[in-house]
Write an enzyme that holds these catalytic residues in place. Structure first.
Site, PDB file in Angstrom:
ATOM      1  N   LYS A  46       0.810  -1.218   0.000  1.00  0.00           N
ATOM      2  CA  LYS A  46       0.000   0.000   0.000  1.00  0.00           C
ATOM      3  C   LYS A  46       0.845   1.270   0.000  1.00  0.00           C
ATOM      4  CE  LYS A  46      -4.109  -2.027   2.149  1.00  0.00           C
ATOM      5  NZ  LYS A  46      -5.111  -1.907   3.242  1.00  0.00           N
ATOM      6  N   ASP A  83     -10.208   2.272   1.380  1.00  0.00           N
ATOM      7  CA  ASP A  83     -10.393   1.804   2.756  1.00  0.00           C
ATOM      8  C   ASP A  83     -11.067   2.877   3.606  1.00  0.00           C
ATOM      9  OD1 ASP A  83      -9.290  -0.749   2.505  1.00  0.00           O
ATOM     10  OD2 ASP A  83      -7.261  -0.050   2.920  1.00  0.00           O
TER      11      ASP A  83
END
Length: 281
Positions: free
Chosen positions: A74, A111
């Site tokens: 990420k 997210d």
């Protein structure tokens, strides 16, 4: 698994990470493609670590629409992108890469809005204060989500002064008053109206015995094993529980919409696919 750059009719997408065999993302995205009638679309998973990521990206062809990223990619992907959304830049973490028509790689973080949507689905729109268990990319995303939900301070329970400083730094950057406390006192977190557990499996198991009577809401980002001992104890005492599958589905909905251009991804079909995939394990 086939060569990621091999030609495939239609469009392609995949989830990358290491380890990746456990990922439910293929079940969710494939269910979305079926419901949307995207018969030419495929979605796979690839075991890719930080050192392999650049070569993987450079080898992709024009048939690729997008990628989902999990740990440890990420943050590793950031220097490999042509653009990053404000949301992803705010936490320096990308879980979604979309390939544009002109060949650019654009990163986003679903997210954060996924957490907000999962809470909203359970009726949680505002809380006076919150606690975060853990640090790292998921914890920073949780702080960013809490910036949209929490009216008061957020207390992060972490191990060590370096992680404490990191979490306070994210709070300053995101405009959220973050206080820190030592992990040894994590049982105190459970009295907060909203508790977000961002730690790996097993880390919070010992806290199950400390769940108070009439607890508030627990958002545990794990989905396997499920329920975690903490989530089970929380539900047994009448608390509201939001799980990792809720987060996974809501963030995947946004990924599908970005990668395919669909106006609305099929949330119910994706959730059902995720539940069936978990039950089959």
């Amino acid at each position: 698994m086939s060569d990621p750059a091999s030609p495939v009719p239609g469009r392609r997408a995949a989830v990358l990470g290491s380890p990746i065999a456990h990922s439910l993302s293929p079940a969710l995205h494939r269910a979305a493609y079926r419901a949307l009638g995207l018969t030419g679309w495929t979605y796979d998973r690839f075991e890719v670590g930080e050192t392999d990521l650049k070569a993987f990206l450079d080898g992709l062809g024009q048939e690729w629409a997008g990628l989902s990223l999990t740990m440890p990619l990420k943050r590793a992907v950031l220097p490999l992108l042509d653009g990053v959304s404000d949301t992803a830049a705010s936490v320096e973490a990308v879980n979604t890469v979309v390939f544009t028509a002109d060949g650019r790689r654009v990163g986003d973080n679903t997210d954060i809005p996924g957490m907000v949507a999962a809470l909203r689905e359970r009726g949680i729109t505002r809380v006076p204060r919150a606690a975060v268990l853990g640090a790292g990319a998921t914890a920073s995303s949780a702080v960013a989500a809490l910036a949209r939900v929490c009216e008061g301070p957020v207390t992060a329970y972490v191990r060590g002064p370096a992680r404490a400083a990191e979490m306070r730094g994210w709070g300053e950057r995101l405009g959220v008053p973050v206080e820190t406390a030592d992990w040894a006192d994590a049982a105190e977190a459970l009295t907060a109206p909203l508790v977000v557990a961002t730690t790996p499996a097993g880390t919070t198991d010992a806290l199950a015995a400390a769940v108070p009577e009439a607890p508030g809401t627990l958002f545990d980002v794990l989905y396997e094993p499920w329920p975690t001992p903490l989530a089970a104890a929380w539900a047994d005492r009448g608390g509201r529980v939001v799980g990792g599958l809720d987060l996974l589905v809501h963030q995947a909905v946004l990924q599908v919409e970005q990668m395919t251009g669909a106006a609305e991804a099929p949330l119910a079909a994706m959730r059902d696919a995720g539940e069936r995939a978990l039950a089959a394990r």
